[in-house]
Design a protein around this motif. Structure first.
Motif, PDB file in Angstrom:
ATOM      1  N   ARG A 161      21.838 -18.472  -7.939  1.00  0.00           N
ATOM      2  CA  ARG A 161      21.985 -19.722  -7.204  1.00  0.00           C
ATOM      3  C   ARG A 161      20.660 -20.127  -6.540  1.00  0.00           C
ATOM      4  O   ARG A 161      20.254 -21.296  -6.582  1.00  0.00           O
ATOM      5  N   HIS A 162      19.963 -19.142  -5.966  1.00  0.00           N
ATOM      6  CA  HIS A 162      18.703 -19.421  -5.266  1.00  0.00           C
ATOM      7  C   HIS A 162      17.642 -19.960  -6.215  1.00  0.00           C
ATOM      8  O   HIS A 162      17.017 -20.993  -5.944  1.00  0.00           O
ATOM      9  N   VAL A 163      17.406 -19.272  -7.337  1.00  0.00           N
ATOM     10  CA  VAL A 163      16.359 -19.732  -8.259  1.00  0.00           C
ATOM     11  C   VAL A 163      16.780 -20.992  -8.989  1.00  0.00           C
ATOM     12  O   VAL A 163      15.935 -21.791  -9.415  1.00  0.00           O
ATOM     13  N   GLY A 164      18.094 -21.201  -9.121  1.00  0.00           N
ATOM     14  CA  GLY A 164      18.549 -22.436  -9.729  1.00  0.00           C
ATOM     15  C   GLY A 164      18.242 -23.645  -8.856  1.00  0.00           C
ATOM     16  O   GLY A 164      17.805 -24.690  -9.348  1.00  0.00           O
ATOM     17  N   PRO A 294       9.581 -24.475 -14.512  1.00  0.00           N
ATOM     18  CA  PRO A 294       9.250 -23.167 -15.077  1.00  0.00           C
ATOM     19  C   PRO A 294       9.380 -23.199 -16.603  1.00  0.00           C
ATOM     20  O   PRO A 294      10.126 -24.001 -17.173  1.00  0.00           O
ATOM     21  N   LEU A 295       8.672 -22.311 -17.254  1.00  0.00           N
ATOM     22  CA  LEU A 295       8.810 -22.173 -18.700  1.00  0.00           C
ATOM     23  C   LEU A 295      10.268 -21.905 -19.073  1.00  0.00           C
ATOM     24  O   LEU A 295      10.766 -22.406 -20.081  1.00  0.00           O
ATOM     25  N   GLN A 296      10.941 -21.101 -18.244  1.00  0.00           N
ATOM     26  CA  GLN A 296      12.320 -20.721 -18.549  1.00  0.00           C
ATOM     27  C   GLN A 296      13.239 -21.937 -18.629  1.00  0.00           C
ATOM     28  O   GLN A 296      14.129 -21.994 -19.481  1.00  0.00           O
ATOM     29  N   SER A 297      13.032 -22.912 -17.752  1.00  0.00           N
ATOM     30  CA  SER A 297      13.902 -24.086 -17.756  1.00  0.00           C
ATOM     31  C   SER A 297      13.551 -25.046 -18.888  1.00  0.00           C
ATOM     32  O   SER A 297      14.380 -25.875 -19.287  1.00  0.00           O
ATOM     33  N   LEU A 298      12.326 -24.949 -19.414  1.00  0.00           N
ATOM     34  CA  LEU A 298      11.912 -25.781 -20.545  1.00  0.00           C
ATOM     35  C   LEU A 298      12.268 -25.152 -21.885  1.00  0.00           C
ATOM     36  O   LEU A 298      12.295 -25.834 -22.911  1.00  0.00           O
ATOM     37  N   ASP A 299      12.534 -23.862 -21.869  1.00  0.00           N
ATOM     38  CA  ASP A 299      12.774 -23.100 -23.093  1.00  0.00           C
ATOM     39  C   ASP A 299      14.147 -23.432 -23.675  1.00  0.00           C
ATOM     40  O   ASP A 299      15.161 -23.322 -22.990  1.00  0.00           O
ATOM     41  N   ARG A 300      14.189 -23.803 -24.944  1.00  0.00           N
ATOM     42  CA  ARG A 300      15.460 -24.074 -25.614  1.00  0.00           C
ATOM     43  C   ARG A 300      15.730 -23.071 -26.738  1.00  0.00           C
ATOM     44  O   ARG A 300      16.785 -23.113 -27.352  1.00  0.00           O
ATOM     45  N   VAL A 305      11.481 -14.638 -20.756  1.00  0.00           N
ATOM     46  CA  VAL A 305      12.047 -13.757 -19.738  1.00  0.00           C
ATOM     47  C   VAL A 305      11.388 -14.131 -18.412  1.00  0.00           C
ATOM     48  O   VAL A 305      10.158 -14.055 -18.288  1.00  0.00           O
ATOM     49  N   TYR A 306      12.198 -14.572 -17.470  1.00  0.00           N
ATOM     50  CA  TYR A 306      11.689 -15.005 -16.166  1.00  0.00           C
ATOM     51  C   TYR A 306      11.740 -13.828 -15.199  1.00  0.00           C
ATOM     52  O   TYR A 306      12.785 -13.192 -15.021  1.00  0.00           O
ATOM     53  N   VAL A 307      10.609 -13.527 -14.567  1.00  0.00           N
ATOM     54  CA  VAL A 307      10.502 -12.398 -13.642  1.00  0.00           C
ATOM     55  C   VAL A 307      10.186 -12.926 -12.246  1.00  0.00           C
ATOM     56  O   VAL A 307       9.262 -13.729 -12.071  1.00  0.00           O
TER      57      VAL A 307
END
Length: 464
Positions: A161-164, A294-300, A305-307
């Motif tokens: 929830r926090h990182v979202g 972030p790359l993670q949110s752009l990745d489809r 892997v988000y650290v």
């Protein structure tokens, strides 16, 4: 005292008691002036006659190792040389694998003892809400059984929830795996993805411990240059199985990766079948500009892997971090986590979950950001005004450090500065290829010491 003696082995019992007491005295387990058990008591404990123990004591007394005090008992003799410390065998014929034989001992940062500490990556311990944290630490969170390798469900839910909300990371509870800091997250990813000999690409300059960790797994580590837009995607080796990057606040230069370069990196990973590890280590502290996705949110394609870590936002000593991985990697990562340490501290994890759920983490980050922003502004202004003839500041709008490119030998400056009580690092310590630059942290230095510290630093540069 309760002293352990074993009567197994050869020789009469008095001799065995004598030798074990002598060894304990010589290696320091029995210290000078310490009282040894009475002969009757030790004899009863060992199941031998009192006289058997007395013979051993008499021999040690005659040799000067024990002394009897009338009415008080028998003591280790307190005069003479200090006994040597007890040490494990040297193991001269036991050697680690070649990878570890060549590894250097971990560096110990000695900067904390200096009055003007501009070390990079060190948060201000004075900002940590110790009172609140103590309130949230509840012993009943401890379990009698082994916990879930992924971490407490309530913490994983809170992190998702926090990182979202704060970073637009796409994750739910099952996507999150709690780790003991970012370093363990990198270790787990490398364990499940990289075979010995495979290529791992890292930023250059970059995080030295990540580079060392990948090498320890037998990976062939290749440095990739960084420019004003971040990692140079065109310079990536085609054989790279893993790409490690810090796109939100490049470590150590501080520049963010542009959207164009982020898109190019994701496309490259898709075409080459590679995985991108996005280390978002301190981007919570931002002083201007809206953060890029972030790359993670752009990745489809499920290639990122988000650290994340709480070492900068809270304290490094908490050893709390996490990773968000594609579903295809989760079973392997959970298994690797179970094999390495099974689970972390449930009491600390439960406290952090409550800390996030009660809005205390967001409040702490807002407060710390205001403090760090003032330090960032003061240092940036001073470097641009008073250090212009020696260096050029690398633009940075986040984190708790910044970098500057120098026009002189930074290693000499670092040495002189340290002799004057100023702790600072050269950019060369993060890359063998980048020689002229300094990395200046502002997490560990109070704002009222910044001006004096910078004045001493200025005096450490060549004056002619």
């Amino acid at each position: 005292m309760d002293f352990h003696v074993t009567l197994d082995g050869r020789g009469d019992r008095s001799t065995r008691i004598y030798r074990q007491l002598l060894e304990a005295i010589l290696d320091g387990r029995l210290r000078p002036g310490e009282r040894v058990p009475p002969t009757r008591e030790l004899g009863e404990r060992l199941g031998v006659a009192r006289n058997t123990v007395a013979v051993a004591y008499d021999r040690l007394t005659a040799e000067g190792f024990l002394v009897g005090r009338v009415g008080a008992g028998t003591y280790v003799y307190s005069d003479g040389d200090r006994p040597r410390s007890r040490q494990a065998p040297a193991g001269a014929d036991v050697r680690p694998r070649a990878t570890w034989a060549a590894a250097a001992e971990p560096e110990r940062d000695t900067a904390s003892g200096l009055p003007y500490d501009f070390s990079a990556g060190v948060p201000d311990v004075g900002l940590f809400p110790f009172g609140t944290w103590r309130r949230l630490l509840r012993p009943e969170a401890a379990r009698a059984d082994y916990g879930d390798p992924s971490g407490l469900p309530e913490l994983r839910e809170a992190i998702a929830r926090h990182v979202g909300v704060s970073r637009s990371v796409r994750a739910d509870t099952d996507d999150v795996l709690v780790t003991q800091g970012a370093q363990q997250a990198l270790d787990l990813v490398c364990r499940v993805l990289v075979e010995p000999g495979e290529c791992v690409a890292v930023e250059d300059p970059g995080y030295p411990l990540a580079r060392a960790l990948f090498r320890s797994h037998g990976a062939r580590v290749v440095g990739v240059p960084v420019d004003g837009e971040g990692l140079v995607v065109d310079a990536l080796p085609p054989s790279a199985r893993l790409v490690y990057t810090t796109p939100s606040h490049q470590f150590p230069l501080g520049t963010p990766m542009s959207l164009r370069r982020r898109t190019a990196l994701l496309d490259w990973a898709r075409r080459h079948g590679a995985v991108v590890v996005e280390d978002d280590y301190d981007s919570e502290f931002r002083y201007s500009d809206r953060p890029l996705e972030p790359l993670q949110s752009l990745d489809r394609a499920g290639r990122v892997v988000y650290v994340g870590s709480f070492s900068k936002t809270l304290l490094p000593t908490l050893r709390l971090g996490f990773l968000v991985a594609p579903a295809s990697l989760r079973p392997a990562l959970r298994a690797a986590k179970q094999l390495t340490d099974w689970h972390g501290d449930p009491i600390a994890q439960a406290a952090l979950a409550r800390f996030i759920d009660e809005g205390l983490l967001a409040r702490h980050i807002r407060r710390a950001t205001r403090v760090y922003a003032a330090r960032h502004a003061r240092i940036t202004a001073a470097l641009r005004d008073d250090f212009a003839r020696w260096l050029e500041v690398v633009p940075s709008a986040a984190g708790i450090h910044l970098a500057a490119r120098t026009r002189c030998d930074p290693d000499e400056v670092v040495g002189v500065a340290r002799s004057r009580g100023v702790a600072i690092r050269a950019l060369s310590s993060f890359s063998p290829e980048v020689h002229f630059g300094l990395v200046i942290g502002f997490g560990a230095i109070p704002v009222d010491r910044i001006d004096d510290g910078l004045r001493l630093l200025a005096g450490s540069f060549p004056q002619s």
